[in-house]
Design a protein around this motif. Structure first.
Motif, PDB file in Angstrom:
ATOM      1  N   ILE A  56      -7.488  63.655   7.108  1.00 27.86           N
ATOM      2  CA  ILE A  56      -7.429  62.257   7.518  1.00 27.86           C
ATOM      3  C   ILE A  56      -6.158  61.694   6.897  1.00 27.86           C
ATOM      4  O   ILE A  56      -6.016  61.655   5.678  1.00 27.86           O
ATOM      5  CB  ILE A  56      -8.664  61.482   7.035  1.00 27.86           C
ATOM      6  CG1 ILE A  56      -9.929  62.070   7.661  1.00 27.86           C
ATOM      7  CG2 ILE A  56      -8.526  60.002   7.376  1.00 27.86           C
ATOM      8  CD1 ILE A  56     -11.209  61.472   7.128  1.00 27.86           C
ATOM      9  N   VAL A  57      -5.236  61.276   7.748  1.00 31.34           N
ATOM     10  CA  VAL A  57      -3.921  60.834   7.291  1.00 31.34           C
ATOM     11  C   VAL A  57      -3.930  59.324   7.117  1.00 31.34           C
ATOM     12  O   VAL A  57      -4.348  58.586   7.999  1.00 31.34           O
ATOM     13  CB  VAL A  57      -2.837  61.254   8.301  1.00 31.34           C
ATOM     14  CG1 VAL A  57      -1.478  60.811   7.832  1.00 31.34           C
ATOM     15  CG2 VAL A  57      -2.873  62.753   8.521  1.00 31.34           C
ATOM     16  N   ASP A  58      -3.447  58.875   5.965  1.00 35.28           N
ATOM     17  CA  ASP A  58      -3.334  57.452   5.678  1.00 35.28           C
ATOM     18  C   ASP A  58      -1.905  57.027   5.993  1.00 35.28           C
ATOM     19  O   ASP A  58      -0.986  57.304   5.221  1.00 35.28           O
ATOM     20  CB  ASP A  58      -3.683  57.185   4.207  1.00 35.28           C
ATOM     21  CG  ASP A  58      -3.714  55.713   3.878  1.00 35.28           C
ATOM     22  OD1 ASP A  58      -3.674  54.886   4.826  1.00 35.28           O
ATOM     23  OD2 ASP A  58      -3.782  55.373   2.680  1.00 35.28           O
ATOM     24  N   GLU A  59      -1.719  56.369   7.113  1.00 42.35           N
ATOM     25  CA  GLU A  59      -0.382  55.985   7.580  1.00 42.35           C
ATOM     26  C   GLU A  59       0.303  55.015   6.622  1.00 42.35           C
ATOM     27  O   GLU A  59       1.503  55.081   6.401  1.00 42.35           O
ATOM     28  CB  GLU A  59      -0.466  55.371   8.983  1.00 42.35           C
ATOM     29  CG  GLU A  59      -1.001  56.315  10.039  1.00 42.35           C
ATOM     30  CD  GLU A  59      -0.112  57.522  10.279  1.00 42.35           C
ATOM     31  OE1 GLU A  59       1.103  57.424  10.072  1.00 42.35           O
ATOM     32  OE2 GLU A  59      -0.647  58.567  10.680  1.00 42.35           O
ATOM     33  N   ALA A  60      -0.464  54.102   6.040  1.00 42.22           N
ATOM     34  CA  ALA A  60       0.117  53.114   5.126  1.00 42.22           C
ATOM     35  C   ALA A  60       0.687  53.803   3.879  1.00 42.22           C
ATOM     36  O   ALA A  60       1.760  53.441   3.399  1.00 42.22           O
ATOM     37  CB  ALA A  60      -0.926  52.088   4.721  1.00 42.22           C
ATOM     38  N   ALA A  61      -0.029  54.787   3.360  1.00 45.05           N
ATOM     39  CA  ALA A  61       0.449  55.505   2.175  1.00 45.05           C
ATOM     40  C   ALA A  61       1.711  56.302   2.488  1.00 45.05           C
ATOM     41  O   ALA A  61       2.638  56.350   1.678  1.00 45.05           O
ATOM     42  CB  ALA A  61      -0.632  56.429   1.644  1.00 45.05           C
ATOM     43  N   ILE A  62       1.771  56.904   3.661  1.00 46.48           N
ATOM     44  CA  ILE A  62       2.953  57.669   4.051  1.00 46.48           C
ATOM     45  C   ILE A  62       4.151  56.742   4.182  1.00 46.48           C
ATOM     46  O   ILE A  62       5.252  57.060   3.708  1.00 46.48           O
ATOM     47  CB  ILE A  62       2.696  58.428   5.370  1.00 46.48           C
ATOM     48  CG1 ILE A  62       1.664  59.531   5.133  1.00 46.48           C
ATOM     49  CG2 ILE A  62       3.984  59.009   5.929  1.00 46.48           C
ATOM     50  CD1 ILE A  62       1.218  60.237   6.377  1.00 46.48           C
ATOM     51  N   ALA A  63       3.955  55.583   4.800  1.00 47.64           N
ATOM     52  CA  ALA A  63       5.051  54.618   4.950  1.00 47.64           C
ATOM     53  C   ALA A  63       5.527  54.125   3.587  1.00 47.64           C
ATOM     54  O   ALA A  63       6.730  53.983   3.350  1.00 47.64           O
ATOM     55  CB  ALA A  63       4.598  53.451   5.807  1.00 47.64           C
ATOM     56  N   ALA A  64       4.580  53.891   2.673  1.00 43.78           N
ATOM     57  CA  ALA A  64       4.947  53.443   1.328  1.00 43.78           C
ATOM     58  C   ALA A  64       5.749  54.524   0.589  1.00 43.78           C
ATOM     59  O   ALA A  64       6.729  54.213  -0.103  1.00 43.78           O
ATOM     60  CB  ALA A  64       3.705  53.081   0.531  1.00 43.78           C
ATOM     61  N   ASN A  65       5.358  55.781   0.734  1.00 41.13           N
ATOM     62  CA  ASN A  65       6.090  56.884   0.098  1.00 41.13           C
ATOM     63  C   ASN A  65       7.500  57.007   0.661  1.00 41.13           C
ATOM     64  O   ASN A  65       8.461  57.221  -0.090  1.00 41.13           O
ATOM     65  CB  ASN A  65       5.342  58.210   0.289  1.00 41.13           C
ATOM     66  CG  ASN A  65       4.140  58.321  -0.618  1.00 41.13           C
ATOM     67  OD1 ASN A  65       4.039  57.612  -1.613  1.00 41.13           O
ATOM     68  ND2 ASN A  65       3.220  59.193  -0.262  1.00 41.13           N
ATOM     69  N   LYS A  66       7.637  56.869   1.969  1.00 39.24           N
ATOM     70  CA  LYS A  66       8.966  56.945   2.579  1.00 39.24           C
ATOM     71  C   LYS A  66       9.854  55.811   2.084  1.00 39.24           C
ATOM     72  O   LYS A  66      11.026  56.014   1.789  1.00 39.24           O
ATOM     73  CB  LYS A  66       8.861  56.910   4.098  1.00 39.24           C
ATOM     74  CG  LYS A  66       8.334  58.193   4.692  1.00 39.24           C
ATOM     75  CD  LYS A  66       8.275  58.133   6.192  1.00 39.24           C
ATOM     76  CE  LYS A  66       7.732  59.429   6.767  1.00 39.24           C
ATOM     77  NZ  LYS A  66       7.655  59.388   8.229  1.00 39.24           N
TER      78      LYS A  66
END
Length: 189
Positions: A56-66
């Motif tokens: 289950i991918v958390d899009e908000a966390a990925i955007a924050a990491n980028k």
């Protein structure tokens, strides 16, 4: 009481390793529900299998990491530019004070100094890449339907065994009490 199909991947100590539910090999990886109702040991290799579970991918966390990576790159670039300006300033001050021979020596020594400074950021970049690769591993999973049904069945069976054990305990207590049985009639006719 329903069991959600959301499982968080956790690691346990090597001394707490138990057998994987699928292949029975010792493993330190555990899948746990968010409310800690259920858990089971599973090999890390099984977590990558599409037929077992899907992340289950958390899009908000990925955007924050980028965004954080971009900010770190900007900061690193600004530091590098600042260091270069400081070096140029020092070179200009030294060139005013020293002869042309000294200039040649400083030019020869600066590439060596840059070579010495360059491996450190590369090592940091390698360490940062290792950290990001570990962080990029999915931490939340959803089991496929058949495996999820197996977990629900095991959970129901465990509850049923617990209920039966409680019932048998109550029955033993009743049978051990002599007042539970009817009394023998005392009247002689």
């Amino acid at each position: 009481m329903s069991l959600p199909n959301v499982w968080h991947h956790r690691k346990v100590a090597d001394s707490s390793a138990k057998g994987c539910d699928l292949c029975y090999k010792p493993t330190t990886s555990v899948l746990v529900t968010p409310d800690k109702q259920d858990h089971f040991y599973i090999c890390a290799a099984h977590l990558k299998e599409v037929r077992f579970c899907k992340p289950i991918v958390d899009e908000a966390a990925i955007a924050a990491n980028k965004q954080k990576e971009k900010d770190d790159e900007i900061v690193a670039q600004a530091k590098k530019e600042y260091d270069e300006k400081q070096r140029k300033k020092k070179k200009a001050e030294k060139s005013d004070d020293k002869d042309s021979k000294d200039k040649d020596k400083t030019k020869d020594s600066t590439p060596e100094a840059e070579k010495k400074d360059d491996p450190k950021p590369k090592d940091q970049n390698k360490a940062g890449a290792e950290k990001t690769s570990q962080d990029e591993e999915p931490r939340v999973f959803e089991l496929q339907r058949t495996f999820y049904q197996q977990r629900l069945t095991k959970k129901r069976q465990a509850e049923e065994r617990k209920r039966q054990a409680e019932m048998s305990q109550r029955n033993r207590e009743r049978l051990s009490n002599p007042s539970f049985f009817p009394a023998v009639p005392k009247d002689n006719i």
